[in-house]
Design a protein around this motif. Structure first.
Motif, mmCIF file in Angstrom:
data_model
loop_
_atom_site.group_PDB
_atom_site.id
_atom_site.type_symbol
_atom_site.label_atom_id
_atom_site.label_comp_id
_atom_site.label_asym_id
_atom_site.label_seq_id
_atom_site.Cartn_x
_atom_site.Cartn_y
_atom_site.Cartn_z
ATOM 1 N N LYS A 203 18.759 79.232 -74.165
ATOM 2 C CA LYS A 203 18.184 78.702 -72.925
ATOM 3 C C LYS A 203 16.671 78.883 -72.893
ATOM 4 O O LYS A 203 15.946 78.014 -72.382
ATOM 5 C CB LYS A 203 18.818 79.417 -71.736
ATOM 6 C CG LYS A 203 20.288 79.087 -71.532
ATOM 7 C CD LYS A 203 20.821 79.789 -70.291
ATOM 8 C CE LYS A 203 22.293 79.453 -70.061
ATOM 9 N NZ LYS A 203 22.829 80.136 -68.841
ATOM 10 N N GLN A 204 16.202 79.980 -73.443
ATOM 11 C CA GLN A 204 14.765 80.227 -73.460
ATOM 12 C C GLN A 204 14.035 79.216 -74.341
ATOM 13 O O GLN A 204 12.952 78.715 -73.983
ATOM 14 C CB GLN A 204 14.501 81.646 -73.959
ATOM 15 C CG GLN A 204 13.050 82.084 -73.895
ATOM 16 C CD GLN A 204 12.858 83.524 -74.323
ATOM 17 O OE1 GLN A 204 13.811 84.191 -74.680
ATOM 18 N NE2 GLN A 204 11.620 83.986 -74.290
ATOM 19 N N LYS B 231 11.301 76.263 -73.197
ATOM 20 C CA LYS B 231 9.982 76.097 -73.812
ATOM 21 C C LYS B 231 9.755 74.640 -74.228
ATOM 22 O O LYS B 231 8.664 74.061 -74.015
ATOM 23 C CB LYS B 231 9.857 77.022 -75.009
ATOM 24 C CG LYS B 231 8.522 76.945 -75.707
ATOM 25 C CD LYS B 231 8.531 77.751 -76.985
ATOM 26 C CE LYS B 231 8.653 79.233 -76.696
ATOM 27 N NZ LYS B 231 8.481 80.054 -77.945
ATOM 28 N N ILE B 232 10.773 74.009 -74.836
ATOM 29 C CA ILE B 232 10.640 72.623 -75.277
ATOM 30 C C ILE B 232 10.429 71.692 -74.085
ATOM 31 O O ILE B 232 9.601 70.755 -74.109
ATOM 32 C CB ILE B 232 11.883 72.213 -76.090
ATOM 33 C CG1 ILE B 232 11.896 72.948 -77.429
ATOM 34 C CG2 ILE B 232 11.924 70.709 -76.306
ATOM 35 C CD1 ILE B 232 13.125 72.688 -78.260
#
Length: 444
Positions: free
Chosen positions: A3-4, A8-9
């Motif tokens: 999920k992190q 970021k994307i």
């Protein structure tokens, strides 16, 4: 993708689309503006996926070899079944030269469906106390009955542990919990210079008499001002100025109770793995096990100051920790002990023994000193008196003269002159009436 990484994307895509500024993206990603600018340039040149870590999907350089992981699981299932994961990690390092962490062993064993045999239990509620600040200021002493050898022989392990550091000071195996077993702990501690100032233990009869069955004091002891008769162990501690403290619950001496939990899980398995099958081998193994345990589990005391008592002469200490009983000297300057007669010598090391009839002496006995007599500051070796057994009366067997003897004559009873003796049974018979009695019978 985590999920992190997905977050970021998404933020970088919004930045490339012009919906976020570099400063806004830096605040959302908790990065500097300069780092966001580098990520923006990387995404523009090679695609947004290129901003993720380059080691994604690669095997870590410090990853455990799958063959080693399989070997750990195989050794545990075949040789170390029942060991807790921490103990199994120590055995793998000592015997198999496999040096891994406890968490690594736990992770691979759990992945194979193996659970630790040591269950987590909720501790009982009790009032805690602070540990002593100085090393050997107080020790905890107790004995544990357990199948230590794994052959059904429930031996008793006597132990002493330091309250401030958790260090094992002495261990000794006996078949039962005995006075001699606790004396061996004192001898070991004195040999290493670890005599304590206080001893914390339970209310066993080795240490204190039961108040319900308290032994009565003798008249001499009452006149001397003694309040309660002491056990041999309590008397010996008093001579050494060591305070004896009796615990009222198992939680009060939790240090040695936790020690038994650890040793019953570790020591028993280690001795079985080493092939130890006798009490003599077990006591020899303890000499090497105690330093190993202390290196692994002992902690630093709160104060660097040591509280050891001075080391005692071993022969004097063995005399103090012997069993002491009192006897009276008779008029022949001798005394009885365990069905034998002893006498005091006239001199001891060119010193005349000032013995007098009816004096009280103290007889000390143990396997270390044999039998010694304490009398007016002297340590005396008594002399055994050889008493001759009483001569038994020899009974000469009677010869059988039945063939040569005459037939036995019937015994003639002397005639009784009483007038009532002449009356026959017929005279007193109930079947006869008074009219049947003749005048001749009445005139006898």
């Amino acid at each position: 993708m985590s999920k992190q990484e997905a977050r970021k994307i998404t933020i970088i895509e919004e930045l490339l689309a012009g919906r976020f500024t570099n400063k806004q993206a830096a605040e959302l990603l908790d990065l500097s503006v300069r780092q966001v600018q580098r990520m923006k340039a990387e995404a523009s040149a090679n695609g947004v996926i290129s901003i993720l870590h380059k080691n994604r999907g690669r095997k870590p350089a410090n990853a455990l070899d799958p063959e080693v992981a399989e070997k750990i699981c195989r050794i545990y299932q075949t040789e170390l079944s029942g060991y807790n994961f921490c103990h199994a990690t120590d055995v793998l390092a000592e015997d198999k030269d496999i040096f891994v962490s406890v968490s690594t062993v736990s992770r691979y064993l759990r992945a194979s469906g193996i659970r630790s045999p040591k269950a987590k239990r909720r501790p009982k509620k009790h009032r805690s106390r602070n540990a002593r600040e100085r090393e050997c200021e107080m020790i905890q002493m107790d004995a544990s009955s357990f199948d230590w050898l794994g052959n059904g022989s429930y031996l008793h392990l006597h132990g002493a542990v330091d309250d401030a550091t958790g260090r094992i000071l002495a261990l000794h195996f006996e078949k039962e919990e005995t006075f001699e077993g606790y004396c061996e702990l004192m001898f070991q501690m004195n040999q290493n210079g670890h005599l304590p100032r206080e001893i914390y233990t339970d209310g066993r009869t080795v240490f204190v008499y039961n108040s319900k069955k308290k032994k009565e004091l003798t008249l001499e002891e009452e006149l001397a001002g003694k309040v309660e008769k002491q056990t041999n162990f309590a008397r010996a501690l008093k001579e050494l100025n060591i305070l004896l403290i009796i615990a009222r619950s198992a939680q009060a001496k939790g240090g040695i109770e936790r020690l038994w939990e650890t040793l019953q899980d570790r020591l028993a398995k280690d001795m079985q793995r080493k092939g130890i099958s006798s009490i003599e081998q077990a006591n020899d193994f303890l000499k090497h096990y105690i330093p190993y345990y202390n290196r692994k589990f002992a902690v630093q005391a709160a104060s660097p100051e040591k509280a050891y008592l001075p080391k005692q002469d071993m022969s004097a200490l063995q005399l103090i920790f012997a069993k002491h009983v009192t006897r009276k000297i008779d008029s022949g300057l001798s005394f009885s002990f365990e069905n034998h007669k002893y006498r005091l010598p006239a001199k001891v090391e060119n010193i005349k023994v000032p013995a007098s009839p009816h004096d009280t002496i103290t007889v000390a006995t143990s396997k270390h000193i044999g039998m010694q007599v304490l009398y007016k500051g002297l340590v005396i070796k008594p002399e055994l008196l050889k008493t001759q057994p009483k001569e038994s009366i020899v009974q000469i067997p009677q010869q059988d003269n039945s063939l040569n003897s005459l037939p036995a004559q019937p015994k003639i009873k002397p005639k009784n002159k009483s007038p009532w003796f002449a009356y026959s049974e017929i005279f007193y018979s109930k079947s006869r009436s008074r009219d049947d009695i003749s005048a001749a019978e009445l005139s006898r």
